[in-house]
Design an enzyme around this catalytic site. Structure first.
Site, PDB file in Angstrom:
ATOM      1  N   GLU A  27      -8.584   5.366  15.776  1.00 37.80           N
ATOM      2  CA  GLU A  27      -7.315   4.786  15.322  1.00 37.80           C
ATOM      3  C   GLU A  27      -6.297   4.444  16.413  1.00 37.80           C
ATOM      4  O   GLU A  27      -5.488   3.526  16.248  1.00 37.80           O
ATOM      5  CB  GLU A  27      -6.618   5.753  14.332  1.00 37.80           C
ATOM      6  N   GLU A  54     -12.139   8.516  19.297  1.00 37.76           N
ATOM      7  CA  GLU A  54     -11.691   8.588  17.896  1.00 37.76           C
ATOM      8  C   GLU A  54     -11.601   7.173  17.354  1.00 37.76           C
ATOM      9  O   GLU A  54     -12.209   6.278  17.940  1.00 37.76           O
ATOM     10  CB  GLU A  54     -10.389   9.401  17.763  1.00 37.76           C
ATOM     11  N   GLY A  83      -5.485  11.269   9.500  1.00 36.44           N
ATOM     12  CA  GLY A  83      -6.405  10.365   8.807  1.00 36.44           C
ATOM     13  C   GLY A  83      -6.587  10.778   7.350  1.00 36.44           C
ATOM     14  O   GLY A  83      -6.627   9.951   6.453  1.00 36.44           O
ATOM     15  N   ASP A 132     -15.313  17.999  17.866  1.00 42.20           N
ATOM     16  CA  ASP A 132     -16.717  18.082  18.265  1.00 42.20           C
ATOM     17  C   ASP A 132     -16.844  17.561  19.696  1.00 42.20           C
ATOM     18  O   ASP A 132     -15.961  16.852  20.169  1.00 42.20           O
ATOM     19  CB  ASP A 132     -17.615  17.260  17.321  1.00 42.20           C
ATOM     20  N   ARG A 175      -4.893  16.418   4.222  1.00 43.47           N
ATOM     21  CA  ARG A 175      -4.288  17.125   5.356  1.00 43.47           C
ATOM     22  C   ARG A 175      -2.771  16.891   5.324  1.00 43.47           C
ATOM     23  O   ARG A 175      -1.990  17.808   5.589  1.00 43.47           O
ATOM     24  CB  ARG A 175      -4.917  16.590   6.660  1.00 43.47           C
ATOM     25  N   ARG A 177      -3.713   4.443  -3.943  1.00 37.27           N
ATOM     26  CA  ARG A 177      -5.059   4.616  -3.376  1.00 37.27           C
ATOM     27  C   ARG A 177      -5.337   6.047  -2.908  1.00 37.27           C
ATOM     28  O   ARG A 177      -6.182   6.266  -2.035  1.00 37.27           O
ATOM     29  CB  ARG A 177      -5.293   3.650  -2.202  1.00 37.27           C
ATOM     30  N   ARG A 197       0.241   9.829  15.461  1.00 40.76           N
ATOM     31  CA  ARG A 197      -1.044  10.209  14.882  1.00 40.76           C
ATOM     32  C   ARG A 197      -1.343  11.665  15.199  1.00 40.76           C
ATOM     33  O   ARG A 197      -1.141  12.123  16.335  1.00 40.76           O
ATOM     34  CB  ARG A 197      -2.143   9.294  15.440  1.00 40.76           C
ATOM     35  N   HIS A 217       0.790  -1.234   0.000  1.00 48.16           N
ATOM     36  CA  HIS A 217       0.000   0.000   0.000  1.00 48.16           C
ATOM     37  C   HIS A 217       0.818   1.277   0.000  1.00 48.16           C
ATOM     38  O   HIS A 217       0.255   2.366  -0.053  1.00 48.16           O
ATOM     39  CB  HIS A 217      -0.941   0.002   1.212  1.00 48.16           C
TER      40      HIS A 217
HETATM   41  N1  HPA Z   1     -16.544   9.752  16.953  1.00 50.11           N
HETATM   42  C1  HPA Z   1     -15.535   9.017  16.514  1.00 50.11           C
HETATM   43  N2  HPA Z   1     -14.462   9.561  15.986  1.00 50.11           N
HETATM   44  C2  HPA Z   1     -14.375  10.886  15.911  1.00 50.11           C
HETATM   45  C3  HPA Z   1     -15.397  11.696  16.353  1.00 50.11           C
HETATM   46  C4  HPA Z   1     -16.545  11.103  16.914  1.00 50.11           C
HETATM   47  O1  HPA Z   1     -17.481  11.786  17.334  1.00 50.11           O
HETATM   48  N3  HPA Z   1     -15.043  12.993  16.128  1.00 50.11           N
HETATM   49  C5  HPA Z   1     -13.816  12.949  15.570  1.00 50.11           C
HETATM   50  N4  HPA Z   1     -13.420  11.680  15.424  1.00 50.11           N
END
Ligand code: HPA
Length: 232
Positions: free
Chosen positions: A181, A179, A20, A204, A24, A43, A87, A4
């Site tokens: 990962e 999150e 991720g 968030d 970015r 990919r 990460r 990969h």
């Molecule tokens: N859930 C899972 N992963 C995330 C979230 C979430 O609300 N926000 C940013 N990564």
């Protein structure tokens, strides 16, 4: 040979930052690093090597979720001899006090990875950050005047879930954020004798419903990237 990552031997630095989002990775490579080469387009999971303050560093998109991050971390360490996997991503806070844009240094990652359970024959491995990287990130953030929150997080394989009380127990146990990962990244780094750390920005708050505007996101992502580049 790597399935990969289409890099040649020697093209990837000892330290790799893993957002991720591959775009970015491109943005950080183009705006914060110098003498950049793109070593991977397989990919669309872009990977770059360049320098930051004269130090050689790479940045590689990891994709979302533990399945995807596992592929890149595995190949980076076993095929390209990478020593540090860091990460740099976002998370949803589950403690009300955590605000959008705040930076978390993840000491450990609980989670629901079936892959981990499978590997450890039903037992639970304590997925933990590397101490040296964690301490270096804490010090770098202090030097940069960026406040960080140190604590434990939860990595999930399911972004969408029907259970409204899903996080109650985890909130009670002082898990800061969710999150997708870090549990896998920490486990693989341990297994493969590399060093792992996750530096996360709150995008968030799952409990209060607060979410970030694009502009907030840009500024706070830059804080997180600076810390990671500083310790590379
Ligand atoms: N859930 C899972 N992963 C995330 C979230 C979430 O609300 N926000 C940013 N990564």
């Amino acid at each position: 040979m790597s399935f990969h990552i289409g890099a040649k031997q020697g093209e990837i630095a000892d330290t790799v930052l893993l957002p991720g989002d591959p775009l970015r990775a491109k943005h950080v490579a183009e705006t914060m690093m110098e003498d950049v080469i793109c070593y991977n387009e397989v990919r669309g999971m872009l990977g770059y090597t360049g320098t930051y303050n004269g130090k050689r560093v790479s940045i590689q998109g990891s994709g979302m979720g533990m399945g995807s991050v596992a592929i890149y971390v595995n190949e980076l360490i076993t095929q390209f001899g990478v020593k540090n996997v860091i990460r740099v991503g976002t998370c949803g806070a589950i403690q009300e006090s955590l605000k959008i844009g705040q930076v978390i240094l993840a000491m450990s990652a609980s989670g629901d990875s079936g892959a981990n359970r499978h590997y450890f024959e039903g037992l639970d491995f304590a997925a933990t950050a590397n101490w040296d990287l964690l301490m270096a990130a804490h010090q770098a953030a202090k030097d940069l005047n960026i406040k960080t929150h140190q604590g434990s997080i939860f990595s999930t394989n399911t972004f969408y879930d029907d259970n409204p009380d899903r996080w109650t127990k985890w909130i009670k146990h002082n898990i800061l954020a969710v999150e997708m990962e870090s549990q896998m990244l920490y486990t693989l780094a341990s297994r493969l004798n590399a060093r792992g750390l996750s530096i996360l920005t709150v995008s968030d708050n799952i409990i209060t419903g607060e979410a970030s505007s694009a502009m907030d996101r840009e500024k706070s992502y830059t804080d997180m990237m600076k810390i990671a580049l500083e310790i590379a």
